[in-house]
Design an enzyme around this catalytic site. Structure first.
Site, mmCIF file in Angstrom:
data_model
loop_
_atom_site.group_PDB
_atom_site.id
_atom_site.type_symbol
_atom_site.label_atom_id
_atom_site.label_comp_id
_atom_site.label_asym_id
_atom_site.label_seq_id
_atom_site.Cartn_x
_atom_site.Cartn_y
_atom_site.Cartn_z
ATOM 1 C CE LYS A 132 -2.366 -11.892 -42.967
ATOM 2 N NZ LYS A 132 -1.994 -11.274 -44.249
ATOM 3 N N GLY A 180 2.336 -16.236 -51.735
ATOM 4 C CA GLY A 180 1.984 -16.975 -52.941
ATOM 5 C C GLY A 180 3.106 -17.753 -53.580
ATOM 6 C CB ALA A 184 3.198 -15.037 -46.567
ATOM 7 N N GLY A 185 3.675 -17.913 -47.967
ATOM 8 C CA GLY A 185 4.725 -18.737 -48.540
ATOM 9 C C GLY A 185 4.559 -20.231 -48.392
ATOM 10 C CB THR A 215 -1.692 -18.926 -52.763
ATOM 11 O OG1 THR A 215 -1.829 -17.515 -52.604
ATOM 12 C CG2 THR A 215 -1.471 -19.241 -54.229
#
Length: 256
Positions: free
Chosen positions: A96, A157, A184-185, A207
């Protein structure tokens, strides 16, 4: 069935392994998520240190595929070096690829990303690039040899969900045959379901699970959301409309 570089998987939920309260909670969360693939950071987990050995033993016990990442790298050279170390330690050509361009937003550097992706693909790596939602960058990554794309939903995050659904939907339409993973997010299961409803092949969560009050329950929630979103996409959901449309037939209705 989900497929990356010729390998097939049942689950469409990829799970990150950082920031969990304990190894036991991490293991329980992976099981609850039913994920077949987990991401690991070479910078956090050393294959030579005792802690790294314990972590690696835990991952092997779970029986999941490992996707190492180049988290924390800010230059192509740094990312390529980290990827080569990860291949030696984890025994996989998967990587990744992260090349960070801005320290505040952790936005990927598109120029460095393409450069590093080209070098790694030429060296036999199977690259999963963490990218923004730019179509031109996506084209360049595919030209470099990437067969999977991982556009962000929002900054890493942040828990903001899908900041630009239009861009993600456009990317899906533009690359119908390329596996796409929202990375992400994502903050809550409904964000993951929304990504899957757009036709994305998978989502990557870290996260939102690791920092939840109950990571194991949250992992299960994400598993259900990803499944629901995929089913909705495959079922060909109705289009939104501005005006009402009666759902109850008038046939047989009493006239007063």
């Amino acid at each position: 069935m989900l497929e990356f570089y010729g390998q097939k998987f049942e689950s469409r939920l990829l799970l990150g392994t950082a920031q969990y309260p304990s190894p036991a909670i991490l293991a329980d969360a992976v099981r609850a998520s039913q994920s077949d693939i987990v991401t690991v950071s070479l910078r956090r987990e050393s294959g030579e240190a005792r802690a790294g050995q314990d972590f690696w033993a835990l991952i092997r016990e779970l029986g999941v595929a490992v996707l190492p990442n180049t988290a924390g790298c800010h230059t192509p050279r740094e990312a390529v070096t980290t990827a080569k170390m990860a291949r030696e330690i984890f025994g996989t050509n998967w990587i990744k690829l992260e090349v960070i361009g801005d320290t505040d937003t952790l936005q990927p550097d598109p120029f460095g990303l393409v450069e590093a992706a080209r070098a790694l693909c030429d060296d036999g790596f199977e690259v999963f690039p963490y990218m923004n939602d730019d179509l031109v960058v996506a084209e360049r990554l595919i030209e470099a040899g990437c067969k999977v794309l991982m556009p962000w939903g929002a900054p890493i995050g942040s828990g903001r969900g899908l900041n630009n659904p239009y861009a993600l939907k456009t990317m899906r339409a533009h690359f119908p045959d390329i596996p796409l993973v929202v990375d992400a997010g994502i903050g809550v299961p409904s964000h993951a379901a929304a990504a899957m409803e757009l036709g994305y092949d998978a989502v990557l969560i870290n996260t939102a699970v690791a920092k939840a009050g109950d990571p194991v329950a949250m992992a299960r929630g994400f598993a259900l959301a990803v499944e629901a979103g995929r089913l909705a996409f495959e079922a060909d959901a109705i289009e939104a409309r501005d005006m009402a449309a009666p759902s109850t037939p008038l046939l047989g209705k009493a006239f007063l």
